[in-house]
Design a protein around this motif. Structure first.
Motif, PDB file in Angstrom:
ATOM      1  N   LYS A  36       0.832  -1.209   0.000  1.00  0.00           N
ATOM      2  CA  LYS A  36       0.000   0.000   0.000  1.00  0.00           C
ATOM      3  C   LYS A  36       0.862   1.254   0.000  1.00  0.00           C
ATOM      4  O   LYS A  36       0.541   2.237  -0.694  1.00  0.00           O
ATOM      5  N   GLU A  82       1.739   2.449  -3.242  1.00  0.00           N
ATOM      6  CA  GLU A  82       0.561   2.802  -4.045  1.00  0.00           C
ATOM      7  C   GLU A  82       0.023   1.627  -4.857  1.00  0.00           C
ATOM      8  O   GLU A  82      -0.574   1.808  -5.919  1.00  0.00           O
ATOM      9  N   THR A 116      -2.634  -1.138  -5.606  1.00  0.00           N
ATOM     10  CA  THR A 116      -4.056  -1.391  -5.363  1.00  0.00           C
ATOM     11  C   THR A 116      -4.509  -2.724  -5.953  1.00  0.00           C
ATOM     12  O   THR A 116      -5.600  -3.205  -5.632  1.00  0.00           O
ATOM     13  N   ASP A 117      -3.696  -3.317  -6.804  1.00  0.00           N
ATOM     14  CA  ASP A 117      -4.026  -4.579  -7.474  1.00  0.00           C
ATOM     15  C   ASP A 117      -2.932  -5.596  -7.114  1.00  0.00           C
ATOM     16  O   ASP A 117      -1.789  -5.471  -7.565  1.00  0.00           O
ATOM     17  N   LYS A 163      -7.393  -7.883   4.063  1.00  0.00           N
ATOM     18  CA  LYS A 163      -7.782  -6.933   3.010  1.00  0.00           C
ATOM     19  C   LYS A 163      -9.096  -6.245   3.363  1.00  0.00           C
ATOM     20  O   LYS A 163      -9.204  -5.013   3.312  1.00  0.00           O
ATOM     21  N   PRO A 190      -9.525  -2.158   2.185  1.00  0.00           N
ATOM     22  CA  PRO A 190     -10.705  -2.433   1.352  1.00  0.00           C
ATOM     23  C   PRO A 190     -10.565  -1.944  -0.083  1.00  0.00           C
ATOM     24  O   PRO A 190     -11.278  -2.425  -0.968  1.00  0.00           O
ATOM     25  N   GLU A 191      -9.650  -1.013  -0.306  1.00  0.00           N
ATOM     26  CA  GLU A 191      -9.469  -0.480  -1.663  1.00  0.00           C
ATOM     27  C   GLU A 191      -8.676  -1.431  -2.561  1.00  0.00           C
ATOM     28  O   GLU A 191      -8.643  -1.259  -3.779  1.00  0.00           O
ATOM     29  N   LYS A 204      -7.562  -4.848  -4.590  1.00  0.00           N
ATOM     30  CA  LYS A 204      -8.088  -6.018  -5.291  1.00  0.00           C
ATOM     31  C   LYS A 204      -7.039  -7.118  -5.182  1.00  0.00           C
ATOM     32  O   LYS A 204      -5.855  -6.875  -5.417  1.00  0.00           O
TER      33      LYS A 204
END
Length: 343
Positions: free
Chosen positions: A110, A113, A115-116, A142, A147-148, A150
Protein backbone atom coordinates in the motif's frame (compact mmCIF):
# COMPACT_ATOMS: atom_id res chain seq x y z
CA UNK A 1 -0.57 -0.04 -9.62
CA UNK A 2 0.04 -3.77 -9.55
CA UNK A 3 2.16 -5.58 -6.96
CA UNK A 4 2.85 -9.04 -5.59
CA UNK A 5 2.60 -10.54 -2.11
CA UNK A 6 4.54 -13.76 -1.58
CA UNK A 7 3.44 -15.73 1.48
CA UNK A 8 5.07 -18.66 3.24
CA UNK A 9 4.47 -20.37 6.58
CA UNK A 10 6.55 -18.35 9.01
CA UNK A 11 8.97 -19.00 11.85
CA UNK A 12 9.63 -18.16 15.48
CA UNK A 13 11.89 -15.16 16.10
CA UNK A 14 14.58 -17.33 17.65
CA UNK A 15 15.21 -21.02 18.41
CA UNK A 16 14.30 -20.63 22.07
CA UNK A 17 11.26 -21.99 23.96
CA UNK A 18 10.31 -18.39 24.80
CA UNK A 19 9.89 -17.47 21.13
CA UNK A 20 8.78 -20.87 19.86
CA UNK A 21 5.79 -21.02 22.23
CA UNK A 22 3.82 -18.00 20.89
CA UNK A 23 4.62 -19.05 17.34
CA UNK A 24 3.27 -22.55 17.94
CA UNK A 25 0.24 -21.11 19.71
CA UNK A 26 -0.68 -18.97 16.69
CA UNK A 27 0.01 -21.81 14.27
CA UNK A 28 -1.76 -24.62 16.09
CA UNK A 29 -4.74 -22.51 17.16
CA UNK A 30 -5.53 -21.87 13.49
CA UNK A 31 -8.86 -23.61 12.88
CA UNK A 32 -7.60 -24.82 9.50
CA UNK A 33 -4.53 -26.49 11.01
CA UNK A 34 -6.16 -28.28 13.93
CA UNK A 35 -9.71 -28.37 12.62
CA UNK A 36 -11.66 -29.30 15.73
CA UNK A 37 -14.07 -27.17 17.80
CA UNK A 38 -12.45 -24.23 19.59
CA UNK A 39 -12.96 -25.66 23.06
CA UNK A 40 -11.24 -28.91 22.13
CA UNK A 41 -8.49 -27.15 20.16
CA UNK A 42 -7.80 -24.91 23.17
CA UNK A 43 -7.45 -27.92 25.48
CA UNK A 44 -5.21 -29.75 23.01
CA UNK A 45 -2.95 -26.81 22.19
CA UNK A 46 -2.79 -24.74 25.36
CA UNK A 47 -3.54 -27.47 27.85
CA UNK A 48 -1.38 -30.27 26.41
CA UNK A 49 0.87 -29.47 23.42
CA UNK A 50 2.30 -26.14 24.59
CA UNK A 51 3.34 -27.63 27.92
CA UNK A 52 6.12 -29.69 26.33
CA UNK A 53 6.36 -28.99 22.60
CA UNK A 54 8.10 -25.56 22.69
CA UNK A 55 11.22 -27.00 24.36
CA UNK A 56 11.40 -29.94 21.96
CA UNK A 57 10.76 -27.74 18.92
CA UNK A 58 13.32 -25.18 20.07
CA UNK A 59 15.96 -27.92 20.27
CA UNK A 60 15.09 -28.95 16.72
CA UNK A 61 15.28 -25.34 15.47
CA UNK A 62 18.69 -24.95 17.13
CA UNK A 63 20.04 -27.76 14.95
CA UNK A 64 19.17 -25.98 11.70
CA UNK A 65 19.23 -22.26 12.65
CA UNK A 66 21.50 -20.10 10.51
CA UNK A 67 23.59 -17.17 11.65
CA UNK A 68 21.24 -14.89 9.68
CA UNK A 69 18.13 -16.43 11.27
CA UNK A 70 15.49 -18.99 10.40
CA UNK A 71 16.38 -20.78 7.13
CA UNK A 72 12.80 -20.50 5.90
CA UNK A 73 12.71 -16.76 6.49
CA UNK A 74 16.21 -16.11 5.13
CA UNK A 75 15.56 -18.14 1.97
CA UNK A 76 12.16 -16.48 1.47
CA UNK A 77 13.71 -13.03 1.84
CA UNK A 78 16.44 -13.86 -0.68
CA UNK A 79 13.85 -15.22 -3.09
CA UNK A 80 11.69 -12.12 -2.69
CA UNK A 81 14.56 -9.74 -3.39
CA UNK A 82 15.57 -11.63 -6.53
CA UNK A 83 11.98 -11.73 -7.79
CA UNK A 84 11.54 -8.03 -7.05
CA UNK A 85 14.67 -7.16 -9.02
CA UNK A 86 13.58 -9.03 -12.13
CA UNK A 87 9.85 -8.34 -11.99
CA UNK A 88 10.35 -4.59 -11.72
CA UNK A 89 7.08 -4.10 -9.83
CA UNK A 90 6.56 -3.93 -6.07
CA UNK A 91 6.99 -7.34 -4.41
CA UNK A 92 6.52 -7.89 -0.68
CA UNK A 93 6.88 -10.89 1.61
CA UNK A 94 4.49 -11.97 4.33
CA UNK A 95 4.22 -14.99 6.59
CA UNK A 96 1.04 -16.71 7.71
CA UNK A 97 2.34 -16.96 11.28
CA UNK A 98 4.79 -14.84 13.21
CA UNK A 99 5.69 -11.17 13.16
CA UNK A 100 6.29 -11.00 9.39
CA UNK A 101 2.55 -10.98 8.88
CA UNK A 102 0.38 -10.88 5.79
CA UNK A 103 -1.01 -7.56 7.03
CA UNK A 104 2.50 -6.09 7.15
CA UNK A 105 3.16 -7.31 3.62
CA UNK A 106 -0.03 -5.69 2.33
CA UNK A 107 0.85 -2.48 4.18
CA UNK A 108 4.25 -2.44 2.47
CA UNK A 109 2.52 -2.70 -0.91
CA UNK A 110 0.00 0.00 0.00
CA UNK A 111 2.84 2.39 0.83
CA UNK A 112 4.04 1.87 -2.74
CA UNK A 113 0.56 2.80 -4.05
CA UNK A 114 -0.33 -0.77 -5.01
CA UNK A 115 -4.06 -1.39 -5.36
CA UNK A 116 -4.03 -4.58 -7.47
CA UNK A 117 -2.28 -7.49 -5.71
CA UNK A 118 -1.26 -10.92 -6.92
CA UNK A 119 -1.31 -13.15 -3.83
CA UNK A 120 1.17 -16.03 -4.13
CA UNK A 121 0.83 -18.75 -1.48
CA UNK A 122 4.22 -20.47 -1.68
CA UNK A 123 2.69 -23.94 -1.60
CA UNK A 124 2.48 -26.08 -4.74
CA UNK A 125 -0.64 -27.95 -3.51
CA UNK A 126 -4.05 -27.03 -2.14
CA UNK A 127 -4.63 -27.93 1.50
CA UNK A 128 -6.81 -26.19 4.07
CA UNK A 129 -3.89 -26.05 6.51
CA UNK A 130 -1.51 -24.32 4.07
CA UNK A 131 -2.80 -22.77 0.84
CA UNK A 132 -6.35 -22.14 2.04
CA UNK A 133 -5.46 -20.54 5.35
CA UNK A 134 -3.15 -18.08 3.55
CA UNK A 135 -5.90 -17.05 1.14
CA UNK A 136 -8.52 -16.72 3.88
CA UNK A 137 -6.24 -14.66 6.11
CA UNK A 138 -5.19 -12.39 3.24
CA UNK A 139 -8.82 -11.72 2.34
CA UNK A 140 -9.72 -11.05 5.98
CA UNK A 141 -6.86 -8.54 6.31
CA UNK A 142 -7.78 -6.93 3.01
CA UNK A 143 -11.42 -6.47 4.01
CA UNK A 144 -10.50 -5.08 7.42
CA UNK A 145 -7.50 -2.89 6.63
CA UNK A 146 -7.19 -2.47 2.86
CA UNK A 147 -10.70 -2.43 1.35
CA UNK A 148 -9.47 -0.48 -1.66
CA UNK A 149 -7.22 -3.36 -2.75
CA UNK A 150 -8.09 -6.02 -5.29
CA UNK A 151 -6.52 -9.43 -4.69
CA UNK A 152 -6.01 -12.13 -7.31
CA UNK A 153 -4.66 -15.48 -6.07
CA UNK A 154 -2.14 -17.63 -7.91
CA UNK A 155 -3.60 -21.15 -8.25
CA UNK A 156 -1.86 -24.16 -6.75
CA UNK A 157 0.88 -24.98 -9.25
CA UNK A 158 1.51 -28.67 -8.49
CA UNK A 159 0.70 -29.70 -12.07
CA UNK A 160 2.08 -26.73 -13.98
CA UNK A 161 4.34 -28.18 -16.73
CA UNK A 162 7.05 -25.55 -16.26
CA UNK A 163 7.13 -26.19 -12.52
CA UNK A 164 7.25 -29.95 -13.06
CA UNK A 165 10.16 -29.51 -15.46
CA UNK A 166 11.98 -27.31 -12.96
CA UNK A 167 11.41 -29.78 -10.12
CA UNK A 168 12.60 -32.66 -12.31
CA UNK A 169 15.73 -30.75 -13.26
CA UNK A 170 16.40 -30.00 -9.59
CA UNK A 171 16.18 -33.72 -8.78
CA UNK A 172 18.51 -34.60 -11.64
CA UNK A 173 21.06 -32.01 -10.51
CA UNK A 174 20.77 -33.17 -6.91
CA UNK A 175 21.57 -36.74 -7.90
CA UNK A 176 24.59 -36.07 -10.11
CA UNK A 177 27.08 -37.34 -7.55
CA UNK A 178 24.85 -39.93 -5.89
CA UNK A 179 24.23 -43.40 -7.27
CA UNK A 180 20.81 -44.12 -5.74
CA UNK A 181 18.61 -47.20 -5.97
CA UNK A 182 15.37 -45.63 -4.72
CA UNK A 183 13.74 -42.18 -4.66
CA UNK A 184 11.36 -41.20 -1.85
CA UNK A 185 8.86 -38.36 -2.35
CA UNK A 186 8.05 -37.18 1.19
CA UNK A 187 5.09 -34.80 1.32
CA UNK A 188 3.86 -32.96 4.39
CA UNK A 189 1.03 -34.90 5.97
CA UNK A 190 -2.48 -33.77 6.86
CA UNK A 191 -5.27 -35.50 8.81
CA UNK A 192 -7.38 -37.80 6.68
CA UNK A 193 -10.54 -35.98 7.77
CA UNK A 194 -9.35 -32.83 5.98
CA UNK A 195 -9.44 -34.70 2.67
CA UNK A 196 -13.10 -35.53 3.23
CA UNK A 197 -13.89 -31.99 4.41
CA UNK A 198 -12.54 -30.44 1.20
CA UNK A 199 -14.39 -32.84 -1.12
CA UNK A 200 -17.06 -30.61 -2.72
CA UNK A 201 -19.01 -33.67 -3.84
CA UNK A 202 -19.00 -35.18 -0.34
CA UNK A 203 -18.77 -38.65 -1.87
CA UNK A 204 -15.80 -38.92 -4.24
CA UNK A 205 -12.89 -39.09 -1.81
CA UNK A 206 -12.50 -42.52 -0.25
CA UNK A 207 -8.71 -42.66 0.30
CA UNK A 208 -8.55 -45.88 -1.71
CA UNK A 209 -6.55 -46.89 -4.78
CA UNK A 210 -9.07 -45.47 -7.25
CA UNK A 211 -10.37 -42.09 -6.09
CA UNK A 212 -7.19 -40.10 -6.71
CA UNK A 213 -6.89 -41.40 -10.30
CA UNK A 214 -10.59 -41.14 -11.20
CA UNK A 215 -11.32 -37.74 -12.69
CA UNK A 216 -13.41 -35.51 -10.43
CA UNK A 217 -14.00 -31.89 -9.52
CA UNK A 218 -12.87 -32.97 -6.04
CA UNK A 219 -9.29 -32.98 -7.28
CA UNK A 220 -9.16 -29.18 -7.34
CA UNK A 221 -9.07 -29.17 -3.54
CA UNK A 222 -7.73 -32.67 -2.85
CA UNK A 223 -4.22 -32.52 -1.42
CA UNK A 224 -3.72 -36.29 -1.69
CA UNK A 225 -4.62 -36.37 -5.38
CA UNK A 226 -2.35 -33.43 -6.11
CA UNK A 227 0.62 -35.11 -4.39
CA UNK A 228 0.10 -38.30 -6.39
CA UNK A 229 -0.42 -36.34 -9.63
CA UNK A 230 2.78 -34.34 -9.12
CA UNK A 231 4.77 -37.50 -8.38
CA UNK A 232 3.45 -39.20 -11.52
CA UNK A 233 4.41 -36.24 -13.72
CA UNK A 234 7.92 -36.07 -12.26
CA UNK A 235 8.29 -39.84 -12.56
CA UNK A 236 7.42 -39.64 -16.24
CA UNK A 237 9.78 -36.72 -16.77
CA UNK A 238 12.67 -38.63 -15.22
CA UNK A 239 11.78 -41.95 -16.86
CA UNK A 240 11.49 -43.78 -13.54
CA UNK A 241 9.61 -47.02 -12.95
CA UNK A 242 7.03 -47.46 -10.22
CA UNK A 243 9.46 -49.76 -8.42
CA UNK A 244 12.02 -46.94 -8.19
CA UNK A 245 9.85 -44.53 -6.20
CA UNK A 246 7.81 -44.33 -3.02
CA UNK A 247 5.35 -41.66 -1.85
CA UNK A 248 5.01 -40.92 1.86
CA UNK A 249 3.72 -38.25 4.24
CA UNK A 250 5.63 -36.69 7.13
CA UNK A 251 5.16 -34.48 10.21
CA UNK A 252 1.97 -35.94 11.66
CA UNK A 253 0.61 -34.52 14.91
CA UNK A 254 -1.39 -36.09 17.73
CA UNK A 255 -3.00 -39.51 17.36
CA UNK A 256 -5.47 -38.84 14.56
CA UNK A 257 -5.25 -40.87 11.32
CA UNK A 258 -3.09 -38.91 8.90
CA UNK A 259 -2.35 -39.60 5.24
CA UNK A 260 -0.36 -42.79 4.81
CA UNK A 261 2.18 -44.20 4.43
CA UNK A 262 4.15 -42.32 7.09
CA UNK A 263 7.63 -41.17 6.09
CA UNK A 264 9.38 -42.38 9.24
CA UNK A 265 7.83 -45.83 8.78
CA UNK A 266 9.02 -45.86 5.16
CA UNK A 267 12.61 -45.08 6.17
CA UNK A 268 12.56 -48.18 8.34
CA UNK A 269 10.74 -50.36 5.79
CA UNK A 270 12.98 -49.42 2.87
CA UNK A 271 16.13 -50.01 4.89
CA UNK A 272 14.94 -53.40 6.10
CA UNK A 273 13.77 -54.47 2.64
CA UNK A 274 17.16 -53.99 1.06
CA UNK A 275 17.29 -50.45 -0.29
CA UNK A 276 20.91 -49.40 0.21
CA UNK A 277 21.13 -45.92 -1.30
CA UNK A 278 18.11 -43.69 -0.79
CA UNK A 279 17.46 -40.24 -2.23
CA UNK A 280 14.70 -38.09 -0.71
CA UNK A 281 12.85 -35.06 -2.01
CA UNK A 282 10.20 -32.94 -0.23
CA UNK A 283 7.98 -31.51 -3.01
CA UNK A 284 5.38 -29.95 -0.70
CA UNK A 285 7.94 -27.27 0.21
CA UNK A 286 9.52 -24.63 -2.03
CA UNK A 287 11.99 -23.51 0.66
CA UNK A 288 13.99 -25.55 3.14
CA UNK A 289 12.76 -25.33 6.71
CA UNK A 290 12.58 -27.26 9.97
CA UNK A 291 10.58 -30.10 8.38
CA UNK A 292 13.11 -30.62 5.61
CA UNK A 293 16.45 -29.79 7.22
CA UNK A 294 15.92 -31.47 10.59
CA UNK A 295 13.16 -34.03 10.12
CA UNK A 296 14.27 -35.34 6.71
CA UNK A 297 17.92 -34.40 6.13
CA UNK A 298 19.03 -35.25 9.69
CA UNK A 299 16.53 -37.58 11.38
CA UNK A 300 15.63 -39.30 8.13
CA UNK A 301 19.20 -40.31 7.42
CA UNK A 302 19.60 -41.67 10.93
CA UNK A 303 16.36 -43.68 10.70
CA UNK A 304 17.20 -45.12 7.28
CA UNK A 305 20.75 -46.13 8.17
CA UNK A 306 19.64 -47.61 11.49
CA UNK A 307 17.34 -49.88 9.47
CA UNK A 308 20.16 -51.14 7.24
CA UNK A 309 20.57 -48.40 4.64
CA UNK A 310 24.06 -47.33 3.63
CA UNK A 311 23.85 -44.18 1.48
CA UNK A 312 21.45 -41.27 1.91
CA UNK A 313 20.94 -38.05 -0.05
CA UNK A 314 18.50 -35.27 0.77
CA UNK A 315 17.77 -33.13 -2.31
CA UNK A 316 17.22 -29.48 -1.28
CA UNK A 317 14.10 -27.51 -2.14
CA UNK A 318 14.11 -25.02 -5.02
CA UNK A 319 14.83 -22.26 -2.47
CA UNK A 320 16.09 -19.12 -4.25
CA UNK A 321 17.58 -20.85 -7.28
CA UNK A 322 17.79 -18.66 -10.43
CA UNK A 323 15.48 -20.98 -12.37
CA UNK A 324 12.76 -20.82 -9.70
CA UNK A 325 13.07 -17.04 -9.51
CA UNK A 326 12.77 -16.77 -13.30
CA UNK A 327 9.70 -19.00 -13.40
CA UNK A 328 7.96 -16.97 -10.70
CA UNK A 329 8.78 -13.78 -12.59
CA UNK A 330 7.31 -15.29 -15.77
CA UNK A 331 4.06 -16.01 -13.91
CA UNK A 332 4.01 -12.49 -12.50
CA UNK A 333 4.61 -10.90 -15.92
CA UNK A 334 1.87 -12.97 -17.51
CA UNK A 335 -0.53 -11.74 -14.83
CA UNK A 336 0.74 -8.19 -15.05
CA UNK A 337 0.60 -7.91 -18.82
CA UNK A 338 -2.00 -10.45 -19.93
CA UNK A 339 -4.09 -11.12 -16.81
CA UNK A 340 -3.32 -14.86 -17.22
CA UNK A 341 -2.16 -17.24 -14.51
CA UNK A 342 -0.48 -20.66 -14.76
CA UNK A 343 -2.68 -23.73 -15.03
Amino acid sequence: MKGVLLVNLGSPDSPTPKDVKPYLDEFLMDERVIDVPLWWRTILVRGIILRTRPKKSAEAYQKIWWEEGSPLVVISERFTEKVKELAEIPVALGMRYGKMSIKNGLQELKEQEVTDVLLVPLYPHYAMSSYETVVVKAMEDKDQYFPEMKITTLPAFYGNPDYINLLSKSITNGLKDFDYDHLLFSYHGIPERQIFKKDPTQFHCKLDEQCCTTNSVAHTTCYRHQCFAMTEKVKQNLGLSDAMITISFQSRLLNDPWLKPYTDFEFERLGKEGVKRLAVITPAFVADCLETLEEIAMEGEEQFKSAGGEGYKYIPCLNDSPEWVELMVDWIRNWQLKETLPA
